[in-house]
Scaffold this motif. Sequence first.
Motif, mmCIF file in Angstrom:
data_model
loop_
_atom_site.group_PDB
_atom_site.id
_atom_site.type_symbol
_atom_site.label_atom_id
_atom_site.label_comp_id
_atom_site.label_asym_id
_atom_site.label_seq_id
_atom_site.Cartn_x
_atom_site.Cartn_y
_atom_site.Cartn_z
ATOM 1 N N ASP A 92 0.834 -1.211 0.000
ATOM 2 C CA ASP A 92 0.000 0.000 0.000
ATOM 3 C C ASP A 92 0.867 1.260 0.000
ATOM 4 O O ASP A 92 0.543 2.250 -0.662
ATOM 5 C CB ASP A 92 -0.914 -0.004 1.231
ATOM 6 N N ASP A 96 0.559 4.271 -2.595
ATOM 7 C CA ASP A 96 0.284 5.644 -2.135
ATOM 8 C C ASP A 96 1.531 6.524 -2.132
ATOM 9 O O ASP A 96 1.454 7.695 -1.754
ATOM 10 C CB ASP A 96 -0.297 5.614 -0.708
ATOM 11 N N ARG A 101 5.328 5.361 7.883
ATOM 12 C CA ARG A 101 4.376 4.339 8.335
ATOM 13 C C ARG A 101 4.744 3.996 9.767
ATOM 14 O O ARG A 101 5.901 3.725 10.061
ATOM 15 C CB ARG A 101 4.474 3.114 7.418
HETATM 16 MG MG MG Z 1 -2.133 4.117 2.298
#
Ligand code: MG
Length: 331
Positions: A92, A96, A101
């Motif tokens: 992901d 993106d 993160r």
């Molecule tokens: Mg994302």
Amino acid sequence: MTKINRKTGDNNPMLLFEDAFLQVKNEIEKALTGSPLIIREYLSHLTLSQGKYIRAFSVLTASLNADRMVADDAVKAAAAIEVLHLASLVHDDIIDDSELRRGSITLQKQYGKKTAVICGDYLLSLALRMLSGINEKEDYKSLRFPDYVGRLCLGELNQHINNHNLDLSLYTYLKIISGKTAALFEAAFFAGAVTGKKTEKEVESYKKIGHCIGMIFQLSDDCLDFDTTMLEAQKPVQSDYDNGVITLPLIHALHNDVSFKSHAQKGNLTRKEVDEAVRKSDGLGFTRIMINRYYSKAMKAIKMLSIENNAVAEVIALLDKAARFDQKKKA
Ligand code: MG
Ligand code: FPP
């Protein structure tokens, strides 16, 4: 009422919930830091930032017996589901183009997208290996893990296909988040209930609860993108619209403000205009109403669990955590 595989044998020992949770964390850490040398540096990078292990916690909670114990198989399923989740986050972040993160620099930013794609694939193989270690092979088969992985991928693909789609319907949005987020929560509660030897009826209730909690998590996460700072979220915020991802607060604004929608269709909106339209239409309030609907559905399914099931309070605590009722009461 039918009980499925009630007994666990010596090959599937029971552990106290807290010990089981620690064991899940240790097994994941061991798998990442002890991976083959060629990939070890990349996977070890992922251990620098700890997730909340909510999916693993969900598996163990749904698996609890009356003595607050879970079988070793629940530990295996919890570790596998958590690693699958990690794999999906690694991918992901590539999609993106995210730099942050869980408060740390992402794998794709640190080592490049190609390396990150392969590491995500490798993590998926790790999850499959962990799951195949389940002692009770009938339980292993009944978990239908590949179906859930498929639903996760199709949800993400549907989101990608609908990138920048200002006509995105509520129905399609709910279908997207049901795949990309709720499927894994359903899998977690399902795996917990099966490895916990619940009755067939209870297994069905746990699946419903998992689905609702997953929907609530994503709906809340989509609100956070509008009303949290990066420091609080430990990941980029105000980024969904920039990435072409249309979420419910904005869908509501587009449905309710014709002039805003026609302005949006003419070209790029500024972030300020998006925020202003969401505020004016109370897109966050509307999303909170949806959250409350899934909350009620989950409570209904929780009421179907047997009275002797002493995990009920813990399931409700997880539900409240998903809805962030402890942090933000919006509606
Ligand atoms: Mg994302
Ligand atoms: C985060 O959503 C992403 C997901 C919940 C699922 C991503 C799934 C895939 C990339 C496909 C499946 C991959 C594998 C390896 C099977 P978000 O971007 O809304 O949330 P965020 O703000 O936390 O990034």
